[in-house]
Write a protein that holds these residues in place. Structure first.
Motif, PDB file in Angstrom:
ATOM      1  N   LEU A 198      48.329  -9.155  -2.405  1.00 52.72           N
ATOM      2  CA  LEU A 198      48.482  -8.234  -2.022  1.00 52.72           C
ATOM      3  C   LEU A 198      49.476  -8.271  -0.809  1.00 52.72           C
ATOM      4  N   GLY A 199      50.399  -9.541  -0.845  1.00 50.50           N
ATOM      5  CA  GLY A 199      51.267  -9.486   0.561  1.00 50.50           C
ATOM      6  C   GLY A 199      50.481  -8.937   2.236  1.00 50.50           C
ATOM      7  N   LEU A 200      48.972  -9.190   2.131  1.00 46.21           N
ATOM      8  CA  LEU A 200      48.746 -10.217   3.708  1.00 46.21           C
ATOM      9  C   LEU A 200      48.228 -11.193   3.689  1.00 46.21           C
ATOM     10  N   PRO A 201      49.002 -11.279   5.033  1.00 48.50           N
ATOM     11  CA  PRO A 201      48.569 -12.576   5.921  1.00 48.50           C
ATOM     12  C   PRO A 201      46.993 -13.044   6.121  1.00 48.50           C
ATOM     13  N   VAL A 202      47.264 -14.576   6.211  1.00 50.61           N
ATOM     14  CA  VAL A 202      45.876 -14.385   6.215  1.00 50.61           C
ATOM     15  C   VAL A 202      45.471 -16.141   6.781  1.00 50.61           C
ATOM     16  N   ARG A 203      44.491 -16.015   7.869  1.00 49.42           N
ATOM     17  CA  ARG A 203      44.671 -17.146   8.589  1.00 49.42           C
ATOM     18  C   ARG A 203      42.583 -17.038   9.066  1.00 49.42           C
ATOM     19  N   THR A 204      42.197 -19.003   9.014  1.00 49.93           N
ATOM     20  CA  THR A 204      41.308 -19.471  10.161  1.00 49.93           C
ATOM     21  C   THR A 204      41.024 -19.465  10.577  1.00 49.93           C
ATOM     22  N   ASP A 205      39.984 -19.602  11.512  1.00 49.87           N
ATOM     23  CA  ASP A 205      39.969 -19.582  12.667  1.00 49.87           C
ATOM     24  C   ASP A 205      39.139 -20.541  13.253  1.00 49.87           C
ATOM     25  N   ALA A 206      38.835 -20.963  14.097  1.00 52.73           N
ATOM     26  CA  ALA A 206      38.126 -22.448  14.612  1.00 52.73           C
ATOM     27  C   ALA A 206      37.092 -23.214  14.032  1.00 52.73           C
ATOM     28  N   ALA A 207      36.481 -21.421  13.914  1.00 49.41           N
ATOM     29  CA  ALA A 207      34.945 -21.237  13.632  1.00 49.41           C
ATOM     30  C   ALA A 207      34.577 -21.999  11.709  1.00 49.41           C
ATOM     31  N   GLY A 208      35.909 -21.860  10.953  1.00 48.67           N
ATOM     32  CA  GLY A 208      36.404 -21.277   8.980  1.00 48.67           C
ATOM     33  C   GLY A 208      35.651 -19.932   9.502  1.00 48.67           C
ATOM     34  N   ASN A 209      36.133 -18.702   9.861  1.00 50.70           N
ATOM     35  CA  ASN A 209      36.074 -17.980   9.396  1.00 50.70           C
ATOM     36  C   ASN A 209      37.398 -17.122   8.628  1.00 50.70           C
ATOM     37  N   SER A 210      37.581 -16.618   7.626  1.00 52.23           N
ATOM     38  CA  SER A 210      38.788 -16.287   7.614  1.00 52.23           C
ATOM     39  C   SER A 210      38.896 -15.080   7.331  1.00 52.23           C
ATOM     40  N   PHE A 211      40.463 -14.674   7.449  1.00 49.72           N
ATOM     41  CA  PHE A 211      40.744 -12.494   8.038  1.00 49.72           C
ATOM     42  C   PHE A 211      42.101 -12.743   7.210  1.00 49.72           C
ATOM     43  N   ALA A 212      41.801 -11.424   6.829  1.00 49.64           N
ATOM     44  CA  ALA A 212      42.699 -10.771   5.697  1.00 49.64           C
ATOM     45  C   ALA A 212      43.777  -9.581   7.236  1.00 49.64           C
ATOM     46  N   SER A 213      45.256  -8.889   6.796  1.00 53.98           N
ATOM     47  CA  SER A 213      45.044  -8.360   8.022  1.00 53.98           C
ATOM     48  C   SER A 213      46.218  -7.639   6.938  1.00 53.98           C
ATOM     49  N   LEU A 214      46.001  -6.426   7.784  1.00 53.66           N
ATOM     50  CA  LEU A 214      46.777  -4.987   7.196  1.00 53.66           C
ATOM     51  C   LEU A 214      47.518  -4.248   8.174  1.00 53.66           C
ATOM     52  N   ALA A 215      48.458  -4.020   8.239  1.00 52.89           N
ATOM     53  CA  ALA A 215      49.521  -3.436   9.625  1.00 52.89           C
ATOM     54  C   ALA A 215      49.060  -2.412   9.735  1.00 52.89           C
ATOM     55  N   GLY A 216      48.993  -1.511  11.055  1.00 51.30           N
ATOM     56  CA  GLY A 216      48.777  -0.403  10.953  1.00 51.30           C
ATOM     57  C   GLY A 216      49.968   0.281  11.687  1.00 51.30           C
ATOM     58  N   THR A 217      50.265   1.364  11.566  1.00 52.91           N
ATOM     59  CA  THR A 217      51.352   2.424  12.248  1.00 52.91           C
ATOM     60  C   THR A 217      51.131   2.263  13.747  1.00 52.91           C
ATOM     61  N   GLY A 218      49.988   2.416  14.049  1.00 51.96           N
ATOM     62  CA  GLY A 218      49.576   2.748  15.612  1.00 51.96           C
ATOM     63  C   GLY A 218      48.913   1.405  16.410  1.00 51.96           C
ATOM     64  N   ASN A 219      49.855   1.376  17.697  1.00 52.45           N
ATOM     65  CA  ASN A 219      49.552   0.217  18.517  1.00 52.45           C
ATOM     66  C   ASN A 219      47.687   0.296  19.539  1.00 52.45           C
ATOM     67  N   LEU A 220      46.852   0.373  18.240  1.00 50.41           N
ATOM     68  CA  LEU A 220      45.689   0.061  17.384  1.00 50.41           C
ATOM     69  C   LEU A 220      44.581  -1.175  17.618  1.00 50.41           C
ATOM     70  N   PRO A 221      43.283  -1.024  18.420  1.00 52.08           N
ATOM     71  CA  PRO A 221      42.489  -2.251  18.269  1.00 52.08           C
ATOM     72  C   PRO A 221      42.172  -1.576  16.538  1.00 52.08           C
ATOM     73  N   ALA A 222      41.278  -3.199  16.238  1.00 50.43           N
ATOM     74  CA  ALA A 222      41.528  -2.916  14.210  1.00 50.43           C
ATOM     75  C   ALA A 222      39.868  -2.157  14.283  1.00 50.43           C
ATOM     76  N   LEU A 223      39.863  -2.240  12.739  1.00 49.45           N
ATOM     77  CA  LEU A 223      39.133  -1.511  12.269  1.00 49.45           C
ATOM     78  C   LEU A 223      38.701  -2.747  10.918  1.00 49.45           C
ATOM     79  N   ALA A 224      37.590  -3.126  11.062  1.00 51.87           N
ATOM     80  CA  ALA A 224      37.460  -4.488  10.309  1.00 51.87           C
ATOM     81  C   ALA A 224      35.864  -4.247   9.173  1.00 51.87           C
ATOM     82  N   THR A 225      35.969  -5.036   8.079  1.00 51.52           N
ATOM     83  CA  THR A 225      34.922  -4.766   7.664  1.00 51.52           C
ATOM     84  C   THR A 225      35.483  -6.400   6.604  1.00 51.52           C
ATOM     85  N   GLY A 226      33.854  -6.868   6.273  1.00 52.59           N
ATOM     86  CA  GLY A 226      33.961  -8.207   5.048  1.00 52.59           C
ATOM     87  C   GLY A 226      32.024  -8.925   5.441  1.00 52.59           C
ATOM     88  N   SER A 227      31.803  -9.845   4.794  1.00 58.80           N
ATOM     89  CA  SER A 227      30.537 -10.264   5.131  1.00 58.80           C
ATOM     90  C   SER A 227      30.540 -12.115   4.688  1.00 58.80           C
TER      91      SER A 227
END
Length: 428
Positions: free
Chosen positions: A57-86
């Motif tokens: 989908l063109g989204l950047p993906v990263r893995t943190d030190a605990a093994g959690n995986s994240f994909a990010s969709l940019a927003g238009t504002g300088n705001l904190p993120a809304l998140a979802t997953g399981s």
């Protein structure tokens, strides 16, 4: 058109394809359920499937030190993120929907939100938590605990599986550095809200013909290990009145747990002895040692802890009556969580706008949402569980159209939160 006949906008076939893809990643045959334990190679492979979809989908993906995986969709504002997953790990011989339904929902929400002409104001984070199930190491939600700074380096050496592999060793085996666990901590300023879709793991929605549930409370869990020390001896040479049978003691403890959880004082308490290891485990030897894994759950924190303490006291008394000795070790203790009204209200309003039926309900199971709620306002949406609500078993099942409706509700809630002002008067 009635709520019962509304069709979801999300394609149920797309839901089922992803559910089936993850189910292929198992160490047990399909007819024996899904086995994909936390911090195993298969769990990492499942995370890779998530990552590949998000990268497509063109989204950047990263893995943190605990093994959690994240994909990010940019927003238009300088705001904190809304998140979802399981999560994508399973219990041994579990179902194919627990956790996976919420990850699939996040993947399809990312697909829908990334293709909209109008991008969101908030960045959107899509997350797969590592090692949510407590089946392997006794303590649940270790990936989200790391995000909430509720697990440290010492815990990784303390927690171990049935083969005595420590959590630190398991992490290292899949390429993670346990010494960096503190780097996974999430700054509360980074997220505005978190929302998790999950199967109910019960039968309230299905029995009542309700399409969705909005969770307002998640039960707490006190988990501990009991070890009964008896006297191993010959099964033929030892008279019945001379025995100190650790399995007899353990059996009495199991029955005492059921009696305690079903008495009038503990309405809503649930006690489970989910694992028992007998030693030396020989037909001709009286058991000399039995280890029991006990899980006490409740939506009332005082009742939860009182039940746990009462069971340990009663188990100690039973052991003494039988001439045995009992050791008790606390594994983990999590309080019940009341989810904030701002997120639950947004879900209710979004579901009502879609025209789906819903109720507000409690969750008897633990979830990563509890840990995320320590970081930011969090909420949960339940979709119905079929087959009488069976979960953590091969018969676990939820119809794809039911999950698709949940995805619709998830997307609608995220968009509603994206438009809503925050409690301090700014953006959410």
């Amino acid at each position: 058109m009635s709520a019962a006949t509304l069709s979801p906008a999300t394609d149920p076939a797309a839901v089922q394809r992803l559910i089936d893809r993850f189910a292929e990643l198992s160490t047990t045959p399909a007819d024996q359920g899904v086995t994909r334990l936390g911090y195993s190679a298969l769990e990492r492979e499942a995370h890779a499937v998530f990552a590949a979809h998000m990268e497509s989908l063109g989204l950047p993906v990263r893995t943190d030190a605990a093994g959690n995986s994240f994909a990010s969709l940019a927003g238009t504002g300088n705001l904190p993120a809304l998140a979802t997953g399981s999560h994508l790990d399973s219990v041994p011989r579990g179902g194919r929907y627990d956790g996976v339904a919420g990850v699939v929902a996040a993947m399809l929400a990312a697909t829908a939100l990334s293709s909209r002409d109008e991008p969101p104001s908030h960045p959107m984070e899509f997350v797969v938590f590592a090692n949510e199930e407590g089946a392997r190491f006794g303590q649940a939600c270790n990936g989200s605990r790391a995000l909430a700074a509720r697990i440290g380096r010492d815990d990784l050496d303390r927690l171990h599986d049935a083969d005595h592999v420590t959590l630190a060793q398991a992490m290292a085996e899949v390429g993670l550095d346990p010494d960096r666990i503190d780097e996974a901590r999430l700054d509360p300023a980074d997220w505005a809200a978190f929302l998790e879709l999950h199967i109910e793991q019960g039968n309230i929605l299905a029995e009542r013909g309700i399409q969705l549930g909005v969770v307002d409370t998640i039960s707490g869990s006190t988990r501990f290990r009991l070890v009964v020390h008896g006297v191993p001896s010959h099964s033929g040479g030892t008279p019945m009145n001379r025995r100190v049978d650790a399995l007899v003691v353990a059996s009495r403890i199991v029955l005492a747990a059921r009696t305690l959880a079903t008495d009038a004082r503990h309405h809503g308490t649930r006690i489970t002895v989910g694992r028992m290891v007998v030693g030396p485990n020989s037909m001709t030897t009286i058991p000399g040692r039995v280890e029991l894994a006990v899980d006490v759950r409740d939506t009332d924190p005082a009742r939860q802890r009182d039940a746990a303490n009462e069971l340990v006291a009663e188990a100690t008394g039973i052991a003494e009556q039988e001439g045995a000795h009992l050791d008790a070790e606390l594994i983990s203790d999590a309080s019940p969580t009341v989810l904030p009204a701002r997120v639950t209200a947004a879900s209710q309003a979004a579901i009502a706008e879609l025209g789906y039926s819903h109720i507000v309900m409690a969750s008897g199971a633990s979830h990563d949402t509890q840990l995320m709620n320590l970081i930011c306002p969090a909420g949960m949406i339940f979709v119905p569980s079929g087959n009488g609500g069976v979960s953590h078993a091969p018969r676990e099942w939820t119809a794809a159209p039911d999950i698709a409706r949940g995805v619709d509700a998830l997307i609608a809630t995220l968009l509603r939160l994206d438009r809503a002002p925050s409690p301090d008067g700014g953006a959410a």
